[in-house]
Design a protein around this motif. Structure first.
Motif, PDB file in Angstrom:
ATOM      1  N   HIS A  89       0.799  -1.273  -0.089  1.00 35.08           N
ATOM      2  CA  HIS A  89      -0.059  -0.069  -0.095  1.00 35.08           C
ATOM      3  C   HIS A  89       0.770   1.196  -0.006  1.00 35.08           C
ATOM      4  CE1 HIS A  89      -4.354  -1.450   1.339  1.00 35.08           C
ATOM      5  NE2 HIS A  89      -3.655  -2.292   0.344  1.00 35.08           N
ATOM      6  N   LYS A  90       1.897   1.498   1.072  1.00 34.87           N
ATOM      7  CA  LYS A  90       2.371   2.499   0.993  1.00 34.87           C
ATOM      8  C   LYS A  90       3.263   3.227  -0.141  1.00 34.87           C
ATOM      9  CE  LYS A  90       5.809   5.061   3.854  1.00 34.87           C
ATOM     10  NZ  LYS A  90       6.870   5.422   2.870  1.00 34.87           N
ATOM     11  N   HIS A  91       3.979   1.930  -0.924  1.00 32.99           N
ATOM     12  CA  HIS A  91       4.571   1.950  -2.144  1.00 32.99           C
ATOM     13  C   HIS A  91       3.824   2.593  -3.297  1.00 32.99           C
ATOM     14  CE1 HIS A  91       7.375   1.414  -5.381  1.00 32.99           C
ATOM     15  NE2 HIS A  91       6.640   0.555  -5.907  1.00 32.99           N
ATOM     16  N   ALA A 112      -5.835  -1.782   5.921  1.00 33.75           N
ATOM     17  CA  ALA A 112      -5.438  -2.343   7.215  1.00 33.75           C
ATOM     18  C   ALA A 112      -4.184  -1.432   7.782  1.00 33.75           C
ATOM     19  CB  ALA A 112      -4.689  -3.726   7.035  1.00 33.75           C
ATOM     20  N   SER A 113      -4.359  -1.457   8.864  1.00 38.58           N
ATOM     21  CA  SER A 113      -3.387  -0.520   9.677  1.00 38.58           C
ATOM     22  C   SER A 113      -3.344   0.880   9.332  1.00 38.58           C
ATOM     23  CB  SER A 113      -1.794  -1.052   9.248  1.00 38.58           C
ATOM     24  OG  SER A 113      -0.728  -0.835  10.256  1.00 38.58           O
ATOM     25  N   LEU A 114      -4.639   1.276   9.003  1.00 38.73           N
ATOM     26  CA  LEU A 114      -4.594   2.863   8.763  1.00 38.73           C
ATOM     27  C   LEU A 114      -3.815   3.099   7.412  1.00 38.73           C
ATOM     28  CD1 LEU A 114      -4.940   4.367  12.221  1.00 38.73           C
ATOM     29  CD2 LEU A 114      -6.763   3.880  10.625  1.00 38.73           C
ATOM     30  N   SER A 115      -3.784   2.419   6.341  1.00 37.81           N
ATOM     31  CA  SER A 115      -3.185   3.042   5.300  1.00 37.81           C
ATOM     32  C   SER A 115      -3.849   3.916   4.531  1.00 37.81           C
ATOM     33  CB  SER A 115      -3.061   1.744   4.341  1.00 37.81           C
ATOM     34  OG  SER A 115      -4.232   1.023   3.933  1.00 37.81           O
ATOM     35  N   SER A 116      -5.244   4.039   4.635  1.00 38.53           N
ATOM     36  CA  SER A 116      -6.154   4.989   4.222  1.00 38.53           C
ATOM     37  C   SER A 116      -5.840   6.321   4.750  1.00 38.53           C
ATOM     38  CB  SER A 116      -7.447   4.854   4.362  1.00 38.53           C
ATOM     39  OG  SER A 116      -7.952   3.542   3.449  1.00 38.53           O
ATOM     40  N   LEU A 117      -5.455   6.417   6.072  1.00 38.33           N
ATOM     41  CA  LEU A 117      -5.185   7.675   6.625  1.00 38.33           C
ATOM     42  C   LEU A 117      -3.891   8.092   6.206  1.00 38.33           C
ATOM     43  CD1 LEU A 117      -5.733   9.747   8.876  1.00 38.33           C
ATOM     44  CD2 LEU A 117      -4.568   8.167  10.552  1.00 38.33           C
ATOM     45  N   TYR A 118      -2.953   7.220   5.867  1.00 35.28           N
ATOM     46  CA  TYR A 118      -1.712   7.897   5.470  1.00 35.28           C
ATOM     47  C   TYR A 118      -1.815   8.326   4.319  1.00 35.28           C
ATOM     48  CZ  TYR A 118       2.815   7.459   3.064  1.00 35.28           C
ATOM     49  OH  TYR A 118       4.123   7.621   2.379  1.00 35.28           O
ATOM     50  N   LEU A 119      -2.616   7.637   3.056  1.00 34.07           N
ATOM     51  CA  LEU A 119      -2.645   8.475   2.006  1.00 34.07           C
ATOM     52  C   LEU A 119      -3.441   9.890   2.031  1.00 34.07           C
ATOM     53  CD1 LEU A 119      -2.752   8.271  -1.065  1.00 34.07           C
ATOM     54  CD2 LEU A 119      -4.951   7.010  -1.035  1.00 34.07           C
ATOM     55  N   TYR A 120      -4.465   9.780   2.829  1.00 37.86           N
ATOM     56  CA  TYR A 120      -5.466  11.081   3.079  1.00 37.86           C
ATOM     57  C   TYR A 120      -4.230  12.064   3.589  1.00 37.86           C
ATOM     58  CZ  TYR A 120      -8.930  14.291   4.467  1.00 37.86           C
ATOM     59  OH  TYR A 120      -9.872  15.393   4.691  1.00 37.86           O
ATOM     60  N   GLN A 187     -19.539   2.693   8.251  1.00 33.09           N
ATOM     61  CA  GLN A 187     -18.735   2.327   9.584  1.00 33.09           C
ATOM     62  C   GLN A 187     -18.300   3.639  10.288  1.00 33.09           C
ATOM     63  OE1 GLN A 187     -15.698  -0.287   7.662  1.00 33.09           O
ATOM     64  NE2 GLN A 187     -16.683  -1.938   9.039  1.00 33.09           N
ATOM     65  N   GLN A 188     -17.870   3.603  11.849  1.00 32.71           N
ATOM     66  CA  GLN A 188     -17.804   4.723  12.294  1.00 32.71           C
ATOM     67  C   GLN A 188     -16.646   5.712  11.896  1.00 32.71           C
ATOM     68  OE1 GLN A 188     -17.998   3.929  16.404  1.00 32.71           O
ATOM     69  NE2 GLN A 188     -17.076   5.552  17.255  1.00 32.71           N
ATOM     70  N   ASN A 189     -15.425   5.133  11.431  1.00 35.77           N
ATOM     71  CA  ASN A 189     -14.533   5.844  11.146  1.00 35.77           C
ATOM     72  C   ASN A 189     -13.715   4.891  10.393  1.00 35.77           C
ATOM     73  OD1 ASN A 189     -13.122   4.645  13.406  1.00 35.77           O
ATOM     74  ND2 ASN A 189     -13.568   6.423  14.618  1.00 35.77           N
ATOM     75  N   THR A 190     -12.437   5.381   9.965  1.00 39.81           N
ATOM     76  CA  THR A 190     -11.436   4.456   8.985  1.00 39.81           C
ATOM     77  C   THR A 190     -10.810   3.298  10.319  1.00 39.81           C
ATOM     78  OG1 THR A 190     -10.956   6.098   7.770  1.00 39.81           O
ATOM     79  CG2 THR A 190      -9.309   4.518   7.704  1.00 39.81           C
ATOM     80  N   LEU A 191     -10.730   3.804  11.533  1.00 37.13           N
ATOM     81  CA  LEU A 191     -10.090   2.920  12.507  1.00 37.13           C
ATOM     82  C   LEU A 191     -11.092   1.817  12.706  1.00 37.13           C
ATOM     83  CD1 LEU A 191      -7.616   2.052  14.231  1.00 37.13           C
ATOM     84  CD2 LEU A 191      -8.856   3.449  16.130  1.00 37.13           C
ATOM     85  N   ALA A 192     -12.325   1.970  12.615  1.00 41.27           N
ATOM     86  CA  ALA A 192     -13.324   0.882  12.793  1.00 41.27           C
ATOM     87  C   ALA A 192     -13.276  -0.030  11.475  1.00 41.27           C
ATOM     88  CB  ALA A 192     -14.729   1.582  12.708  1.00 41.27           C
TER      89      ALA A 192
END
Length: 359
Positions: A89-91, A112-120, A187-192
């Motif tokens: 994901h990160k790459h 997983a592991s908040l990869s979406s938060l990293y991108l955002y 869902q409640q948030n990205t962590l959920a």
């Protein structure tokens, strides 16, 4: 938010594995434009000259476009779908980031592991206004049979969705329904979304306690090998997953509810659910390679991530720690160090309130 033309979208898919090919076939059959990009370089080459053939629950033969690089994929797409292992994901996000456009939506399947938060957060720092939607699990389950053939095994009945920014959640759910059909819920948030994925909790004990089968490349049906003892280990990890989630204000149902929602199982105990699925499906077969994603993905980005959250919230996770330790020992790896998102996200320095504020 992404605008459609006549209800049809141009979807760019990063990845060429089973879920990427299954999604490409599903979306193309529904009338959407599809362009595939292989981050590794060669995975989509055959599809430049040959059609994509899908079997299983969505039999079809379709043609798709192939992008040369991340820039071209972003340029030709209204919506981007990341369908690749989370250890990539990160790459891939870093490769896409310079070419994202304001208003584009990126769907991370599954996150997983908040990869979406990293991108955002990376996009915001680059002054790009994008929506990042997350699935806690994949919409489809599939098996890649060749470079141009995929078997679509299941279309899950219900899939949770979260979004960054959270104000775009309703529109993100509408977009997902336009692409894949009904069955999406908020869902409640990205962590959920991250903690809703029970693959790490089920895959970890399955792999560790069937390790000799994996090393000897035996043909082993994984639900048949989810014996009562393995089921107890999975349930212990699941209790810790839910306890960590609760510390962040997230109420998650037990793993048994996930199986009922995804596969329509009727049993209440996990060991009986496994027997029911084995009787219905006769599989799927367990992994036969020591570099299985049950370890390379689910340990660093699933169980080690739950450990990290537990440290933030002061929630003990002894069963999770045991499985990560055992997996690291038998495969000669340090899976805690292989998560390339924890440090960029700064989780070691985070608090419960601080992390929730970012979501």
């Amino acid at each position: 938010m992404t605008e459609a033309t006549g209800g049809r979208y141009r979807v760019g898919i990063a990845g060429t594995g089973a879920i990427a090919l299954a999604s490409a076939a599903w979306l193309r059959q529904a009338g959407h434009g599809v362009t595939l990009w292989s981050p590794g370089g060669q995975g989509a080459e055959a599809l430049r000259t040959q059609p994509l053939e899908a079997g299983g629950v969505q039999p079809c033969t379709v043609t798709v476009e192939v992008a040369n690089d991340a820039a071209q994929l972003c340029h030709v797409s209204d919506v981007l779908l990341l369908a690749l292992p989370v250890n990539g994901h990160k790459h891939v996000m870093d490769a896409l980031l310079p070419f994202l456009r304001d208003g584009q939506t990126v769907i991370v399947s599954s996150m997983a592991s908040l990869s979406s938060l990293y991108l955002y957060e990376s996009a915001r720092r680059a002054s790009k206004q994008v929506t990042v939607a997350s699935f806690g699990t994949t919409v489809l389950t599939a098996r890649r049979e060749s470079a141009t053939q995929v078997k679509v095994m299941t279309r899950r009945k219900a899939v949770g969705v979260s979004a960054l920014p959270s104000s775009s959640l309703s529109q993100a759910i509408d977009l997902c329904a336009a692409l894949f059909g009904d069955g999406f819920f908020p869902q409640q948030n990205t962590l959920a979304s991250a903690l809703a994925n029970v693959n790490p909790q089920s895959h970890g004990p399955l792999a560790v306690f069937n390790w000799t089968r994996i090393e000897r490349a035996e043909n082993w049906p994984q639900y048949h090998c989810m014996t009562p003892g393995v089921a107890r280990a999975i349930e212990a990890l699941d209790l810790e997953r839910r306890a960590v989630a609760k510390a962040f204000g997230i109420e998650l149902g037990p793993i048994e509810e996930h199986f009922a929602r995804s596969f329509g199982t009727e049993s209440t105990r996990l060991e009986d659910i496994a027997a029911e699925l084995h009787a219905k499906r006769g599989g799927p077969p367990g992994p036969v390679r020591t570099d299985t994603r049950y370890l390379t993905e689910d340990m660093p980005y699933g169980l080690a991530f739950v450990e990290a959250l537990g440290r933030i919230a002061g929630v003990p996770t002894p069963a999770t720690r045991t499985i990560v330790d055992a997996a690291s020992l038998v495969n000669g790896a340090d899976y805690r160090r292989e998560n390339d998102l924890l440090e960029p996200l700064g989780l070691a320095r985070e608090t419960v309130a601080g992390l929730l504020g970012r979501l």
